[in-house]
Design a protein around this motif. Structure first.
Motif, PDB file in Angstrom:
ATOM      1  N   TYR A 510     -32.188  -7.634   9.865  1.00  0.00           N
ATOM      2  CA  TYR A 510     -31.734  -8.964   9.458  1.00  0.00           C
ATOM      3  C   TYR A 510     -31.529  -8.959   7.936  1.00  0.00           C
ATOM      4  CZ  TYR A 510     -36.408  -9.770   7.551  1.00  0.00           C
ATOM      5  OH  TYR A 510     -37.560  -9.670   6.800  1.00  0.00           O
ATOM      6  N   PRO A 511     -30.721  -9.894   7.393  1.00  0.00           N
ATOM      7  CA  PRO A 511     -30.502  -9.935   5.945  1.00  0.00           C
ATOM      8  C   PRO A 511     -31.661 -10.627   5.227  1.00  0.00           C
ATOM      9  CG  PRO A 511     -29.184 -11.622   7.027  1.00  0.00           C
ATOM     10  CD  PRO A 511     -29.852 -10.839   8.117  1.00  0.00           C
ATOM     11  N   ARG A 512     -32.352  -9.886   4.364  1.00  0.00           N
ATOM     12  CA  ARG A 512     -33.498 -10.419   3.626  1.00  0.00           C
ATOM     13  C   ARG A 512     -33.142 -10.549   2.158  1.00  0.00           C
ATOM     14  NH1 ARG A 512     -38.894 -11.011   4.557  1.00  0.00           N
ATOM     15  NH2 ARG A 512     -40.186 -11.169   2.676  1.00  0.00           N
ATOM     16  N   TYR A 513     -33.442 -11.703   1.591  1.00  0.00           N
ATOM     17  CA  TYR A 513     -33.172 -11.940   0.172  1.00  0.00           C
ATOM     18  C   TYR A 513     -34.032 -11.013  -0.683  1.00  0.00           C
ATOM     19  CZ  TYR A 513     -32.635 -14.553  -4.207  1.00  0.00           C
ATOM     20  OH  TYR A 513     -32.373 -14.927  -5.512  1.00  0.00           O
ATOM     21  N   ASN A 514     -33.404 -10.443  -1.714  1.00  0.00           N
ATOM     22  CA  ASN A 514     -34.094  -9.453  -2.545  1.00  0.00           C
ATOM     23  C   ASN A 514     -35.090 -10.060  -3.520  1.00  0.00           C
ATOM     24  OD1 ASN A 514     -32.594  -7.391  -1.340  1.00  0.00           O
ATOM     25  ND2 ASN A 514     -30.953  -7.558  -2.868  1.00  0.00           N
ATOM     26  N   ALA A 521     -24.565 -14.701  -2.569  1.00  0.00           N
ATOM     27  CA  ALA A 521     -23.848 -13.429  -2.745  1.00  0.00           C
ATOM     28  C   ALA A 521     -24.409 -12.368  -1.816  1.00  0.00           C
ATOM     29  CB  ALA A 521     -23.942 -12.963  -4.185  1.00  0.00           C
ATOM     30  N   VAL A 522     -23.536 -11.578  -1.228  1.00  0.00           N
ATOM     31  CA  VAL A 522     -23.960 -10.566  -0.271  1.00  0.00           C
ATOM     32  C   VAL A 522     -24.874  -9.532  -0.912  1.00  0.00           C
ATOM     33  CG1 VAL A 522     -21.925  -9.099  -0.644  1.00  0.00           C
ATOM     34  CG2 VAL A 522     -23.125  -9.018   1.559  1.00  0.00           C
ATOM     35  N   GLY A 523     -24.661  -9.231  -2.208  1.00  0.00           N
ATOM     36  CA  GLY A 523     -25.467  -8.217  -2.877  1.00  0.00           C
ATOM     37  C   GLY A 523     -26.896  -8.623  -3.142  1.00  0.00           C
ATOM     38  N   SER A 524     -27.228  -9.888  -2.894  1.00  0.00           N
ATOM     39  CA  SER A 524     -28.593 -10.360  -3.108  1.00  0.00           C
ATOM     40  C   SER A 524     -29.473 -10.171  -1.880  1.00  0.00           C
ATOM     41  CB  SER A 524     -28.576 -11.845  -3.504  1.00  0.00           C
ATOM     42  OG  SER A 524     -27.844 -12.048  -4.689  1.00  0.00           O
ATOM     43  N   TYR A 525     -28.931  -9.521  -0.856  1.00  0.00           N
ATOM     44  CA  TYR A 525     -29.647  -9.344   0.404  1.00  0.00           C
ATOM     45  C   TYR A 525     -29.625  -7.882   0.833  1.00  0.00           C
ATOM     46  CZ  TYR A 525     -29.361 -14.406   0.673  1.00  0.00           C
ATOM     47  OH  TYR A 525     -29.487 -15.740   0.390  1.00  0.00           O
ATOM     48  N   THR A 526     -30.660  -7.501   1.562  1.00  0.00           N
ATOM     49  CA  THR A 526     -30.766  -6.153   2.106  1.00  0.00           C
ATOM     50  C   THR A 526     -31.073  -6.242   3.594  1.00  0.00           C
ATOM     51  OG1 THR A 526     -31.592  -5.272   0.008  1.00  0.00           O
ATOM     52  CG2 THR A 526     -32.007  -3.957   1.990  1.00  0.00           C
ATOM     53  N   CYS A 527     -30.367  -5.467   4.387  1.00  0.00           N
ATOM     54  CA  CYS A 527     -30.666  -5.422   5.821  1.00  0.00           C
ATOM     55  C   CYS A 527     -32.024  -4.749   6.023  1.00  0.00           C
ATOM     56  CB  CYS A 527     -29.561  -4.671   6.565  1.00  0.00           C
ATOM     57  SG  CYS A 527     -28.001  -5.587   6.662  1.00  0.00           S
ATOM     58  N   THR A 528     -32.919  -5.469   6.699  1.00  0.00           N
ATOM     59  CA  THR A 528     -34.326  -5.087   6.759  1.00  0.00           C
ATOM     60  C   THR A 528     -34.819  -5.119   8.194  1.00  0.00           C
ATOM     61  OG1 THR A 528     -34.633  -6.092   4.573  1.00  0.00           O
ATOM     62  CG2 THR A 528     -36.629  -5.644   5.862  1.00  0.00           C
ATOM     63  N   ALA A 529     -35.649  -4.170   8.547  1.00  0.00           N
ATOM     64  CA  ALA A 529     -36.235  -4.154   9.883  1.00  0.00           C
ATOM     65  C   ALA A 529     -37.246  -5.281  10.021  1.00  0.00           C
ATOM     66  CB  ALA A 529     -36.907  -2.815  10.147  1.00  0.00           C
ATOM     67  N   PRO A 530     -37.295  -5.960  11.158  1.00  0.00           N
ATOM     68  CA  PRO A 530     -38.252  -7.061  11.341  1.00  0.00           C
ATOM     69  C   PRO A 530     -39.684  -6.563  11.414  1.00  0.00           C
ATOM     70  CG  PRO A 530     -37.112  -6.597  13.386  1.00  0.00           C
ATOM     71  CD  PRO A 530     -36.446  -5.755  12.343  1.00  0.00           C
TER      72      PRO A 530
END
Length: 530
Positions: A510-514, A521-530
């Motif tokens: 899921y997209p997690r805010y950094n 902005a898309v670059g402020s998020y990282t796809c992260t395992a739940p």
């Protein structure tokens, strides 16, 4: 269909021999366009009145370019006995064919797919073999009408599975006639019932398409509409079960408070991105004594309705089933519960909700085959034979995609997490079953991807990022063997300008805010395992 959810359904929102084969081409073929330049007006005019591929062409009109679609020839055709379709042939063709699925009970030809046409695809769609009657439905749209299915097995079989391969055979001939060469690639893309059609093609006609996009698929149509929709509407129609707008807001607010947290997904932004970590007990909103005492709490009957919503449905002794819906915190969005579950309370009668309308038509004309029946008094559990018979024709629940994989087909699954029409949990279950049937994740990764879009309603809409170019990703996968990874999704305003961007993560991430940067902005998020 006055809401965004209804428009999305209408636009987005249907074991025999293969009637057409997808073009194979070389693995590195880029699907180049027509062999020789021709006059588009003359080429279009030449199709009118012709019989091509068994289809009678009633009209062929050159449509001028607009801000969203290129110049193209709109061809209207009919196949025996009552299967109507359109194919849009761009003057600047990319050499490929795109089939757009229907929505609801179909019954009308969806409009052109602007994304496919803008990329140069020939784009085809159909009414799936019947004309819906808006006058027979309270919501006055052909896609909500199933009366055509009563005592008409030809129409039912076309709707269920036959219309797409039948139209594809004619579409390939029309493409050949117009451009002087066959399509090198063929793709299917559909949402809702169109998503069911997509999976039906992968399962029953594995050689028909090189690539398939199935969004929010109603693959277990019988368990969903005849089972879960019926069960949900009975719970909300029970004495004391109705919701006011204030109560829906109270539920949404409580879920967001519990699940849209910095700890869960990195930011409070009105969207529960880490839905798998969300746990909320509706009983925490119980009114004192269980009686209805206002909009800030839920009565026992209303809590029962919510628990019905989130729980799985098993119909007719397990003949068919449906996964329950997650609570997302966005139930109050106009395209969510007010469209699909409750209608727009407090003034809306029960038949103003789309779930009521669909189950009512399905039970009257497909299960009970009695237009006079009260659908909320009907028991699918007591009519297992009818359930089994309809399921065998309409449902596309077979997870074995080995033949589609063996022919080199590629499949992209997508679902909006806030979908109040079709539960994202059902698509997740189908994906997991398909992975197991493929022999494990490594094998499945060779031909299948699954994406969940947080905060997105049925097919589109909602507070989440609902737009992603899945067709471009599929085309690159098929033509260049560039397997898609995480993609970018956006949400746009009424003028089409992007207002936020998020990663569209390969499930289960899921997209997690950094923790810093522009929250839109898309670059402020990282796809992260739940």
């Amino acid at each position: 269909m006055m809401t965004h959810g209804r428009r999305a359904l209408f636009g987005a929102i249907v074991g025999v021999a293969v009637l057409g084969l997808a073009g194979c081409g070389d693995d590195d073929d880029d699907g180049g366009g027509q062999a020789a330049a021709v006059n588009p007006q003359q080429a279009c005019d030449a199709l009118a009145g012709q019989s091509v591929g068994g289809a009678a062409i009633s009209a062929a009109t050159l449509v001028a370019a607009t801000a969203t679609t290129p110049e193209h020839c709109r061809v209207a055709g009919r196949l025996p006995t009552k299967l109507n379709f359109e194919i849009r042939l761009p003057s600047n063709w990319n050499g490929k064919l795109h089939f757009g699925g229907g929505g609801g009970f179909n019954g009308a030809i969806p409009g052109p797919d602007a994304n496919a046409l803008s990329k140069g695809f020939a784009n085809v769609s159909s009414d799936s073999g019947h004309a819906g009657n808006p006058a027979s439905t309270p919501l006055n749209s052909p896609v909500f009408d199933a009366s055509w299915a009563l005592n008409d097995p030809e129409a039912l079989n076309n709707f269920a599975y036959l219309s797409t391969p039948t139209v594809m055979a004619a579409a390939r001939e029309i493409v050949q006639r117009r451009y002087g060469q066959p399509a090198t690639r063929a793709y299917f893309e559909g949402c809702s019932n169109g998503g069911r059609e997509a999976l039906m093609n992968a399962q029953r006609f594995p050689n028909l398409f090189d690539g398939i996009i199935s969004r929010a698929p109603a693959y277990n149509f019988t368990g969903l509409v005849g089972g879960a929709f019926n069960r949900n509407q009975k719970a909300f129609a029970a004495p004391g079960g109705a919701f006011t707008a204030g109560k829906i807001t109270a539920l949404s607010t409580a879920v967001l408070a519990a699940c849209d947290t910095v700890a869960a997904d990195g930011v409070r932004d009105g969207v529960v991105s880490n839905l798998q970590a969300c746990s909320f007990n509706p009983a925490s909103l119980r009114c004192p004594g269980g009686a209805d005492t206002g909009d800030t709490c839920l009565s026992d009957a209303q809590i029962n309705a919510v628990n019905t919503w989130i729980s799985d449905t098993s119909v007719a002794g397990g003949v068919v089933a449906n996964r329950g819906w997650p609570l997302t915190g966005n139930e109050s969005d106009p395209g969510a519960w007010p469209t699909w579950v409750t209608g727009a309370p407090p003034s809306a009668p029960p038949n103003a909700s789309l779930q009521f309308q669909f189950q009512d038509q399905f039970i009257k004309y497909m299960l009970a085959k009695n237009p006079a029946i009260n659908s909320l008094a009907y028991s699918p559990d007591a009519n297992a034979g009818a359930v089994q018979g309809v399921s065998a024709v309409i449902d596309a629940a077979n997870p074995n995609l080995s033949l589609f994989n063996a022919r080199g087909g590629k499949l992209i699954l997508w679902h909006g997490a806030n979908d109040s029409a079709i539960s994202v949990n059902g698509t997740t279950q189908y994906y997991q079953q398909a992975v197991a049937a493929a022999g494990g994740q490594a094998n499945a990764n060779q031909f299948m991807r699954y994406y969940v879009a947080p905060g997105v309603n049925h097919c589109a809409g909602g507070p989440g990022a609902d737009r992603a170019d899945l067709l471009a990703a599929l085309d690159a996968w098929v033509t260049s063997n560039a397997a898609p990874a995480d993609l970018t999704a956006t949400r746009a305003d009424a003028q089409g300008a992007a207002t936020l961007a998020r990663p569209l993560c390969v499930w289960p991430r899921y997209p997690r805010y950094n923790g810093s940067g522009d929250v839109n902005a898309v670059g402020s998020y990282t796809c992260t395992a739940p």
